[in-house]
Every structure is written in structure tokens, then in C-alpha cells.
Design a protein around this motif. Structure first.
Motif, PDB file in Angstrom:
ATOM      1  N   ARG A 100     -22.850   5.732  15.895  1.00 18.02           N
ATOM      2  CA  ARG A 100     -22.360   4.484  15.291  1.00 18.02           C
ATOM      3  C   ARG A 100     -21.005   4.083  15.882  1.00 18.02           C
ATOM      4  N   LEU A 101     -20.169   5.075  16.167  1.00 16.68           N
ATOM      5  CA  LEU A 101     -18.867   4.768  16.781  1.00 16.68           C
ATOM      6  C   LEU A 101     -19.041   4.236  18.196  1.00 16.68           C
ATOM      7  N   GLU A 102     -20.030   4.738  18.905  1.00 10.64           N
ATOM      8  CA  GLU A 102     -20.287   4.221  20.245  1.00 10.64           C
ATOM      9  C   GLU A 102     -20.807   2.787  20.183  1.00 10.64           C
ATOM     10  N   THR A 103     -21.726   2.536  19.244  1.00 10.89           N
ATOM     11  CA  THR A 103     -22.293   1.191  19.114  1.00 10.89           C
ATOM     12  C   THR A 103     -21.235   0.176  18.690  1.00 10.89           C
ATOM     13  N   LYS A 104     -20.406   0.560  17.727  1.00  5.73           N
ATOM     14  CA  LYS A 104     -19.462  -0.396  17.144  1.00  5.73           C
ATOM     15  C   LYS A 104     -18.177  -0.532  17.936  1.00  5.73           C
ATOM     16  N   TYR A 105     -17.697   0.572  18.519  1.00  9.35           N
ATOM     17  CA  TYR A 105     -16.378   0.541  19.163  1.00  9.35           C
ATOM     18  C   TYR A 105     -16.399   0.986  20.626  1.00  9.35           C
ATOM     19  N   SER A 106     -17.574   1.176  21.193  1.00  6.16           N
ATOM     20  CA  SER A 106     -17.725   1.580  22.601  1.00  6.16           C
ATOM     21  C   SER A 106     -16.999   2.890  22.913  1.00  6.16           C
ATOM     22  N   LEU A 107     -17.036   3.822  21.967  1.00  7.01           N
ATOM     23  CA  LEU A 107     -16.447   5.141  22.161  1.00  7.01           C
ATOM     24  C   LEU A 107     -17.552   6.138  22.481  1.00  7.01           C
ATOM     25  N   SER A 108     -17.477   6.773  23.646  1.00  2.00           N
ATOM     26  CA  SER A 108     -18.482   7.763  24.019  1.00  2.00           C
ATOM     27  C   SER A 108     -18.192   9.087  23.324  1.00  2.00           C
ATOM     28  N   ARG A 109     -19.134  10.022  23.425  1.00  2.00           N
ATOM     29  CA  ARG A 109     -18.932  11.331  22.795  1.00  2.00           C
ATOM     30  C   ARG A 109     -17.711  12.044  23.358  1.00  2.00           C
ATOM     31  N   SER A 110     -17.438  11.839  24.639  1.00  2.00           N
ATOM     32  CA  SER A 110     -16.277  12.516  25.224  1.00  2.00           C
ATOM     33  C   SER A 110     -14.973  12.021  24.623  1.00  2.00           C
ATOM     34  N   GLN A 111     -14.980  10.828  24.040  1.00  2.00           N
ATOM     35  CA  GLN A 111     -13.756  10.216  23.501  1.00  2.00           C
ATOM     36  C   GLN A 111     -13.546  10.508  22.018  1.00  2.00           C
ATOM     37  N   ILE A 112     -14.459  11.233  21.388  1.00  2.00           N
ATOM     38  CA  ILE A 112     -14.407  11.469  19.940  1.00  2.00           C
ATOM     39  C   ILE A 112     -14.363  12.957  19.667  1.00  2.00           C
ATOM     40  N   ILE A 113     -13.374  13.390  18.906  1.00  2.00           N
ATOM     41  CA  ILE A 113     -13.365  14.754  18.369  1.00  2.00           C
ATOM     42  C   ILE A 113     -13.437  14.652  16.851  1.00  2.00           C
ATOM     43  N   LEU A 114     -14.479  15.240  16.276  1.00  2.00           N
ATOM     44  CA  LEU A 114     -14.613  15.365  14.822  1.00  2.00           C
ATOM     45  C   LEU A 114     -14.265  16.802  14.459  1.00  2.00           C
ATOM     46  N   ASN A 115     -13.106  17.009  13.860  1.00  2.00           N
ATOM     47  CA  ASN A 115     -12.652  18.366  13.545  1.00  2.00           C
ATOM     48  C   ASN A 115     -12.573  18.572  12.045  1.00  2.00           C
ATOM     49  N   ALA A 116     -13.265  19.592  11.555  1.00  2.00           N
ATOM     50  CA  ALA A 116     -13.217  19.949  10.137  1.00  2.00           C
ATOM     51  C   ALA A 116     -12.209  21.074   9.927  1.00  2.00           C
ATOM     52  N   SER A 117     -11.396  20.948   8.888  1.00  2.00           N
ATOM     53  CA  SER A 117     -10.379  21.981   8.621  1.00  2.00           C
ATOM     54  C   SER A 117     -11.007  23.300   8.215  1.00  2.00           C
ATOM     55  N   HIS A 118     -12.250  23.249   7.733  1.00  2.00           N
ATOM     56  CA  HIS A 118     -13.008  24.400   7.231  1.00  2.00           C
ATOM     57  C   HIS A 118     -12.507  24.870   5.868  1.00  2.00           C
TER      58      HIS A 118
END
Length: 458
Positions: A100-118
Motif C-alpha cells: 500500500r505504501l508503494e502504491t500510494k507514495y511510490s516507496l519501494s520495499r528497500s525504502q521502508i523499514i518496519l521495526n517492532a520494539s518487541h
């Protein structure tokens, strides 16, 4: 006439100041934007992290947050770090968000880090570790509805951060604090009698500081390698990282503090089990970050490179029916349930996956290299990657997918929880094959070359 001339002079000098700021590190400065959204569940749900819990949540200690820091270099290339007070992001949810981020904001997977604190005091997401918790159909439905809303919140969060973009300067440096303890090599019960700690550790506190043109602190992104499992209460909280973020934002009004989990899968904060301890560790971590920001930090050139890949992480040979029958009689209820499922698949002749698509990622923010890996990564990976790429390297685990633990070769041979049982709890078809550590490290070395991150001479 004189008044008009003074106004003209003021505007001219202001434009010169802005121009000078933008020219400090190239033709244009960094731009950065931040945003946050409250992700605290509004009704009781099951908490992720401890299989010993017997009931859903009862209120909160403090709110849970998702936060975004988006950075844009002098050529307009962007990367967004999204941090979340969650136990982890399963692959299916991560893929939906990133698509969805790629579709809406043209952000590829390489440009996105989803980090969970755990944190072990956040909600169970849809279809995540259901075998571990005695979760009812009603609570499963709450997890499903919560997850749908959460995904929408993350997509909107990034949009808010993009709208907040402004010229900034970006700095980085490593600090240190020492409350992590290697839980495989040190007994929690006997710790007070030990004169020294055993096992590998990485006490680094990586810090990114973002300052806007008014010289006001805009964002602080910081990490540590340690399980946020201080608290096992039935209340929502970000554990010690939550308290650290609260403390930093209290000390720096208007700034956004973002915590990212590093390679802390085999590290615990000990002693634990009280809110007072969680606050103390949070305060210690915030103090370490504050010390770094007060010292000289290296300013980063406004140049960004990103790279992403999924490598095949092979599983060991599947268990035989005889081995599964034996495991089905194990005292562990988790092992019994897993063995029963695998037996059913085996008798139906179903084929099992031979490998897992494991996500690895490299960013280069000016002179600062950052490496991110999926899963619960043990500390040895951070140590080994720093030997190759230098002690200035920032390393993240728990990024983009939480499939199970990622053990070192030594831990894989030793077994126990991180090397054996965790794969069963996460529902994988078997154990990792020998060579998992070299497969990941070699994959990182190749990906680093793609991003322009160079190896450092020993």
C-alpha cells in the motif's frame, strides 16, 4: 520608504540564511518529516509475548505508539523508518502495508523499514502465534478488526510524515549502556551472586539526531539490543523502550523519539518484573541517548542509498513420522500440537516448504550504514557484522517480518529455546539448516556492496 527598505533587507538576509543552511552539505540539505499515531487497543485483547498469561488486557501503563521518520536526500530519494510498540509484524501484514505504501507514495520495499520494539505488552495481531495463547474466537475477531485498522493507521502515518518534510541536518553516533544480560549464559535467579557476566553482548546505543533550520531538535531515532520483557502484567505498555521514549520527549518538547530494536533476541534486562525496573532501564537508555546528543556527532551528507533482498533460508530435513510420534508425547503442549499438525500433513502427503524468504536490508544515510534483518536476531549477528563493516554500523533486528528466532551457528547446535523450540512455537515446518549464520552474513555482505557500504579493514 525607510520602513520598506528595512523589510526588504530583512527578507534578503533571511533568504541568505536559508540558502546557506541548504548549501552546507551539497546542492540541497536533507529534508525530514515525522508523525505519530496512537495504536493502543480500545478494548480488551490478548497480549503478545508471554505464553504464561491467562487473560486478556486490563487497562494500560502508558499508550502504545507507531512513529515515522521519513528522510529525503539532496536528489529527492526517500526512506522511511517506522517504529512500533508491538511484539512483531508477521510477513502477511508487513507485505500488505508495504504494498500500500508503494502504491500510494511510490516507496519501494528497500525504502521502508518496519521495526517492532518487541514489547511483550502489546496486542496479538491477526493470526499471529495463536497456538501460544488460549485465545477465544471472540478475541481472534478483535485481533482481526484491530489489525485492519492498524494497517490503515500506518499508511496514513507515512502520509502525515511526508507532509511534514522540511530542511534539516542529520547526525549519527553510537553511545553505550549496560543493562542487557545474555539470558542463555547467565541464570536470572543466580545473577546477584555472579561477579561477572558470561556470553556475547553488544552494549551499543545507536543514535540518529535530526535538527531543523531553526536549530530545534525534530527527531531522535535510537536503538538497543535487549528484550522488552521487563513487564509481564496484563496491561498495555511499551516496556522500557516506551519509558525511554517518554523520557526523551519530556526532555525535548516537540521532538519525536523513535526506538528501534536491534539484535536483542538472547538479551534480557535483569532484574525485572516491576514497573520500577522498566522505568529505570528506560531512564538509563534515555540518559545514554542524551549523552550522545550532547557530545560531537558526525553530520551526515544528504546522500541516500537503499537495498533490499529476500534470501532463501533453508530448513533442515523434515522429521520422520517416527520422530513426530515421539514429539507428540512430549510434555510441552506446544510441541504436542505442532507434532500433531505435522503428522497430519505427512499422512496426507502434503509437501512442506524447504526454505523461508528471509528479508535483509541495507541503508546508507550519508556516511552512516544501517543494516536491518527480519526475525528475532541474536546478538552475535550484530557483533559479526560490525567486525566486517566497522563499529560505527547500526544494526536492527525485528524488521519487516517476525518468522521466529534467528540463531547463531553455536546456538543452533546447542538448541534450547532460541535454537529449537521457537521454530515450533512459530509454526514453521522444522528447524533451520546448519549454515544459517553464514547464509545471512554473506547475504548482507553482497547487499551492502549494492548499497555502497564498504567493508572496513580490521
Amino acid at each position: 520608504m525607510i520602513r520598506l527598505s528595512l523589510i526588504t533587507l530583512f527578507l534578503f538576509l533571511s533568504s541568505l540564511s536559508s540558502f546557506s543552511y541548504a548549501q552546507d552539505k551539497g546542492t540541497r540539505a536533507w529534508r525530514a518529516g515525522t508523525a505519530r499515531v496512537n495504536i493502543t487497543p480500545q478494548q480488551p485483547m490478548w497480549l503478545a509475548g508471554f505464553g504464561s498469561r491467562t487473560k486478556p488486557s486490563e487497562g494500560k501503563i502508558h499508550d502504545l505508539w507507531a512513529k515515522a521518520l521519513i528522510m529525503e536526500d539532496a536528489k529527492g530519494r526517500r526512506a522511511v523508518l517506522i517504529t512500533m510498540d508491538l511484539n512483531g509484524i508477521p510477513r502477511n501484514i508487513s507485505i500488505r502495508i508495504r504494498e500500500r505504501l508503494e502504491t500510494k507514495y511510490s516507496l519501494s520495499r528497500s525504502q521502508i523499514i518496519l521495526n517492532a520494539s518487541h514489547t511483550h505488552s502489546g496486542p496479538v495481531l491477526d493470526n499471529y502465534l495463536y497456538d501460544v495463547y488460549p485465545i477465544t474466537d471472540e478475541l481472534k475477531e478483535r485481533s482481526r478488526v484491530y489489525t485492519i485498522k492498524f494497517e490503515e493507521q500506518i499508511v496514513n502515518l507515512v502520509g502525515s510524515a511526508i507532509r511534514d518534510l522540511e530542511p534539516v541536518k542529520v547526525y549519527s553516533e553510537n553511545g553505550v549502556t549496560r543493562f542487557q544480560v545474555n539470558r542463555r549464559n547467565n541464570s536470572e535467579v543466580a545473577l546477584s551472586r555472579q561477579t561477572e557476566l558470561e556470553g556475547p553482548n553488544d552494549y551499543a546505543v545507536p543514535v540518529i539526531k535530526v535538527v531543523n533550520r531553526k536549530n530545534k531538535l525534530k527527531a531522535i531515532a535510537f536503538g538497543y539490543s535487549c528484550h522488552p520483557s521487563v513487564l509481564s502484567l496484563d496491561k498495555w505498555s511499551g516496556d522500557y523502550p516506551g519509558f525511554a521514549q517518554i523520557e526523551l520527549e519530556k526532555l525535548h518538547p516537540g521532538a519525536t523519539a523513535l526506538f528501534f530494536q536491534s539484535t536483542g533476541a538472547d538479551q534480557n534486562a535483569i532484574p525485572r518484573n516491576t514497573i520500577a525496573w522498566a522505568k529505570q532501564y528506560g531512564t538509563e537508555l534515555a540518559a545514554a541517548v542524551g549523552r550522545v546528543m550532547e557530545d560531537d556527532m558526525k553530520e551526515l551528507s544528504p546522500e541516500l542509498a537503499t537495498a533490499y533482498r529476500e534470501i532463501d533460508l533453508p530448513f533442515a530435513a523434515p522429521y520422520t513420522i517416527e520422530e513426530l510420534e515421539k514429539m507428540k508425547k512430549d510434555p510441552s503442549k506446544y510441541q504436542q500440537a505442532w507434532a500433531a499438525r505435522m503428522l497430519e500433513k505427512a499422512r496426507k502427503g502434503e509437501s512442506l516448504p524447504k526454505s523461508y524468504p528471509y528479508p535483509i536490508q541495507v541503508w546508507k544515510l550519508g556516511e552512516q550504514p544501517i543494516m536491518a534483518m527480519g526475525g528475532e536476531v541474536v546478538v552475535q549477528y550484530g557483533i559479526d557484522l560490525k567486525k566486517i563493516f566497522g563499529q560505527q554500523l547500526f544494526v536492527m533486528g525485528y524488521c519487516n517480518d517476525i518468522m521466529t528466532y534467528i540463531p547463531s551457528e553455536r546456538i543452533l547446535k546447542e538448541g534450547k529455546y532460541e535454537g529449537f523450540l521457537a521454530n515450533i512455537l512459530f509454526g514453521l515446518p522444522g528447524q533451520w539448516a546448519a549454515g544459517v549464520q553464514s547464509t545471512i552474513v554473506n547475504g548482507m555482505v553482497k547487499l551492502a556492496e549494492e548499497a555502497g557500504v564498504e567493508e572496513q579493514a580490521p
